[in-house]
Design a protein around this motif. Structure first.
Motif: not given
Lengths: 54, 133
Positions: A3-5, B45, B85, B92-94, A8-13, B88-89
């Motif tokens: 995912l775009d960071p 983020w 956090f 999920l991130s690239d 991904a950051g939003g989901i992580g938060a 997860t980040a």
């Protein structure tokens, strides 16, 4: 997952906030959690802020 | 349970090994995310994580030194939040090729923080007296 960071950051938060709220709720509500003496502190609204240990 | 503090005193307070380790981890997360060179890259983020990590580190430090039960608990909960956090980040991130290592390591530290927080909340002992010479 790639995912775009920003996404991904939003989901992580969101997941982080939910998990932390669940942790704090569980720690205070489950029978093995917060002891009775400190519950009384809460009831009197003057829980002492100087009894750290552990 | 009997009191369980190390006999090592620093600045008049017994050393808290788990809280200290988590504080170091928060400073490390803060450094790499704030510099934009962490696995989240120079994203908004990343700076949110940096601020949260710095706040958690401060809460752990002040909560240990005062001492303050409330700040100690906030610091441990904050460390848990930051590591969840990050897990997860990063998962999920690239920004980095995914191979699971960073994700599992982050979740492992989050579990340590969660366990330490739960123990801290359940602790009904009075404070360790401040060491005087």
């Amino acid at each position: 997952v790639n995912l775009d960071p920003a996404l991904a950051g939003g989901i992580g938060a969101f997941l982080s906030a939910a998990a932390t709220a669940l942790l704090m709720f569980a720690a205070y509500q489950w029978p093995a959690g917060r002891n009775h003496a400190d519950d009384e502190h809460h009831h009197h609204h003057h829980r002492h802020d100087d009894d750290e240990d552990g | 349970m009997p009191p369980l503090n190390l006999r090592w005193n620093v600045l008049g307070r017994p050393v808290k090994p788990v809280a200290f380790g988590l504080m170091v981890s928060m400073l490390a997360v803060c450094y790499w995310t704030a510099s934009g060179r962490g696995e989240l890259g120079p994203t908004a983020w990343a700076y949110v994580v940096a601020a949260a990590a710095l706040a958690a580190a401060a809460a752990l430090l002040v909560g240990w030194q005062r001492p303050s039960q409330r700040l100690a608990e906030y610091g441990l909960a904050g460390a848990f939040a930051v590591w969840v956090f990050r897990a997860t980040a990063v998962g999920l991130s690239d920004t980095v090729p995914f191979n699971g290592e960073s994700l599992i390591l982050s979740l492992s530290v989050a579990l340590i923080a969660a366990g330490s927080y739960t123990l801290e909340v359940a602790d009904d002992l009075p404070p360790a007296p401040r060491h005087r010479k």
